[in-house]
Design an enzyme around this catalytic site. Structure first.
Site, PDB file in Angstrom:
ATOM      1  N   ASP A  71       1.789  -5.345  -6.400  1.00  0.00           N
ATOM      2  CA  ASP A  71       0.429  -5.232  -5.902  1.00  0.00           C
ATOM      3  C   ASP A  71       0.283  -3.820  -5.348  1.00  0.00           C
ATOM      4  O   ASP A  71       1.209  -3.310  -4.711  1.00  0.00           O
ATOM      5  CB  ASP A  71       0.161  -6.273  -4.805  1.00  0.00           C
ATOM      6  CG  ASP A  71      -1.339  -6.463  -4.607  1.00  0.00           C
ATOM      7  OD1 ASP A  71      -2.059  -6.610  -5.609  1.00  0.00           O
ATOM      8  OD2 ASP A  71      -1.799  -6.458  -3.457  1.00  0.00           O
ATOM      9  N   TYR A 156      -8.529   5.231  -8.743  1.00  0.00           N
ATOM     10  CA  TYR A 156      -8.951   6.232  -7.760  1.00  0.00           C
ATOM     11  C   TYR A 156      -8.307   7.601  -8.009  1.00  0.00           C
ATOM     12  O   TYR A 156      -8.453   8.511  -7.184  1.00  0.00           O
ATOM     13  CB  TYR A 156      -8.597   5.745  -6.343  1.00  0.00           C
ATOM     14  CG  TYR A 156      -9.297   4.454  -5.964  1.00  0.00           C
ATOM     15  CD1 TYR A 156     -10.604   4.460  -5.478  1.00  0.00           C
ATOM     16  CD2 TYR A 156      -8.665   3.219  -6.102  1.00  0.00           C
ATOM     17  CE1 TYR A 156     -11.259   3.283  -5.139  1.00  0.00           C
ATOM     18  CE2 TYR A 156      -9.307   2.030  -5.767  1.00  0.00           C
ATOM     19  CZ  TYR A 156     -10.603   2.077  -5.289  1.00  0.00           C
ATOM     20  OH  TYR A 156     -11.251   0.910  -4.958  1.00  0.00           O
TER      21      TYR A 156
HETATM   22  P1  IMP Z   1      -3.455  -4.079  -8.884  1.00  0.00           P
HETATM   23  O1  IMP Z   1      -2.183  -3.726  -8.206  1.00  0.00           O
HETATM   24  O2  IMP Z   1      -3.299  -4.170 -10.369  1.00  0.00           O
HETATM   25  O3  IMP Z   1      -4.128  -5.266  -8.243  1.00  0.00           O
HETATM   26  O4  IMP Z   1      -4.452  -2.824  -8.714  1.00  0.00           O
HETATM   27  C1  IMP Z   1      -5.089  -2.537  -7.522  1.00  0.00           C
HETATM   28  C2  IMP Z   1      -6.113  -1.429  -7.643  1.00  0.00           C
HETATM   29  O5  IMP Z   1      -5.634  -0.317  -6.918  1.00  0.00           O
HETATM   30  C3  IMP Z   1      -6.400  -0.901  -9.034  1.00  0.00           C
HETATM   31  O6  IMP Z   1      -7.447  -1.572  -9.667  1.00  0.00           O
HETATM   32  C4  IMP Z   1      -6.815   0.529  -8.750  1.00  0.00           C
HETATM   33  O7  IMP Z   1      -8.174   0.560  -8.408  1.00  0.00           O
HETATM   34  C5  IMP Z   1      -6.002   0.874  -7.526  1.00  0.00           C
HETATM   35  N1  IMP Z   1      -4.777   1.597  -7.922  1.00  0.00           N
HETATM   36  C6  IMP Z   1      -3.501   1.133  -7.892  1.00  0.00           C
HETATM   37  N2  IMP Z   1      -2.645   2.074  -8.329  1.00  0.00           N
HETATM   38  C7  IMP Z   1      -3.400   3.145  -8.650  1.00  0.00           C
HETATM   39  C8  IMP Z   1      -3.086   4.437  -9.184  1.00  0.00           C
HETATM   40  O8  IMP Z   1      -1.939   4.800  -9.490  1.00  0.00           O
HETATM   41  N3  IMP Z   1      -4.134   5.263  -9.369  1.00  0.00           N
HETATM   42  C9  IMP Z   1      -5.407   4.928  -9.081  1.00  0.00           C
HETATM   43  N4  IMP Z   1      -5.783   3.746  -8.607  1.00  0.00           N
HETATM   44  C10 IMP Z   1      -4.769   2.851  -8.381  1.00  0.00           C
END
Ligand code: IMP
Length: 200
Positions: A71, A156
């Site tokens: 996460d 981001y």
């Molecule tokens: P998840 O871990 O797949 O739930 O992602 C969480 C959210 O955090 C993503 O949809 C992105 O918006 C943001 N995020 C996580 N890692 C990155 C990264 O390396 N670059 C940019 N945004 C990120």
């Protein structure tokens, strides 16, 4: 080769994990490849660590094979840590990456340079068996820009400025891996898995 389930159908994450796991004799399989459907696991945790564990436990319960979940998200100091665990949903359910980072830029339009500090967090939980759980967390420190820059990456990345002065979206994938929260977490995971495999 031993199989570890990755609680994600995101090919980008699976590829990254395979780069780390394959040299250890471990192959990452997706729920789809394994023939299971994890459904929509509700991320009810207050921290990245809790959410990673919720997802890993649900995958392990369903399959019984070692399961890995992660996460991640962005924490902005001037916004009291937001978007945090809500990073993926920060501008509503059907919003785009651009909607999400634009929301942050507008919330921060009056925040001065020295108060724009932020960090990306990546929390990984790997459940090998009932008694063996590996938890690691990686960080990347930076600052939020005043406008988006760069075309690479996702999420981001265009507003996150690293020490080099470039945003994550202006770095090559390899350059980002070297300093990113996920890269740091995966390097820690590899170290922990290596010592686990040595002890066995
Ligand atoms: P998840 O871990 O797949 O739930 O992602 C969480 C959210 O955090 C993503 O949809 C992105 O918006 C943001 N995020 C996580 N890692 C990155 C990264 O390396 N670059 C940019 N945004 C990120």
């Amino acid at each position: 080769m031993r199989k570890f389930l990755i609680a994600s159908n995101n090919p980008h994450k699976v590829e990254e994990l395979n780069r780390i796991l394959n040299p250890l004799g471990i192959g990452a399989v997706t729920p789809k490849e394994y023939g299971v459907d994890l459904g929509n696991v509700e991320e009810t945790g207050k921290t990245f660590r809790e959410n990673a564990e919720i997802k890993a436990r649900s995958a392990f319960k369903l399959t019984g094979i070692p399961s890995i979940a992660d996460d991640s998200g962005l924490m902005v100091d001037a916004l009291d840590g937001r978007p945090g665990v809500y990073s993926a949903r920060y501008a509503g359910e059907n919003a785009s990456d651009k909607d999400r980072y634009s929301k942050i830029l507008s919330e921060m339009k009056d925040v001065p340079q020295d108060k724009r500090t932020a960090r990306f967090v990546s929390s990984i939980c790997c459940i090998i068996d009932e008694n063996t759980i590996i938890r690691v967390e990686g960080y990347a420190e930076g600052k939020i820009g005043y406008k988006p820059k760069g075309n690479d990456g996702f999420g981001y990345d265009p507003i996150f400025i690293t020490d080099s002065g470039k945003t994550f979206a202006e770095l090559s994938p390899k350059e980002k891996d070297n300093i990113s929260h996920r890269g740091n977490a995966l390097r820690m995971l590899r170290k922990e898995l290596l010592s686990y495999l040595k002890e066995k």
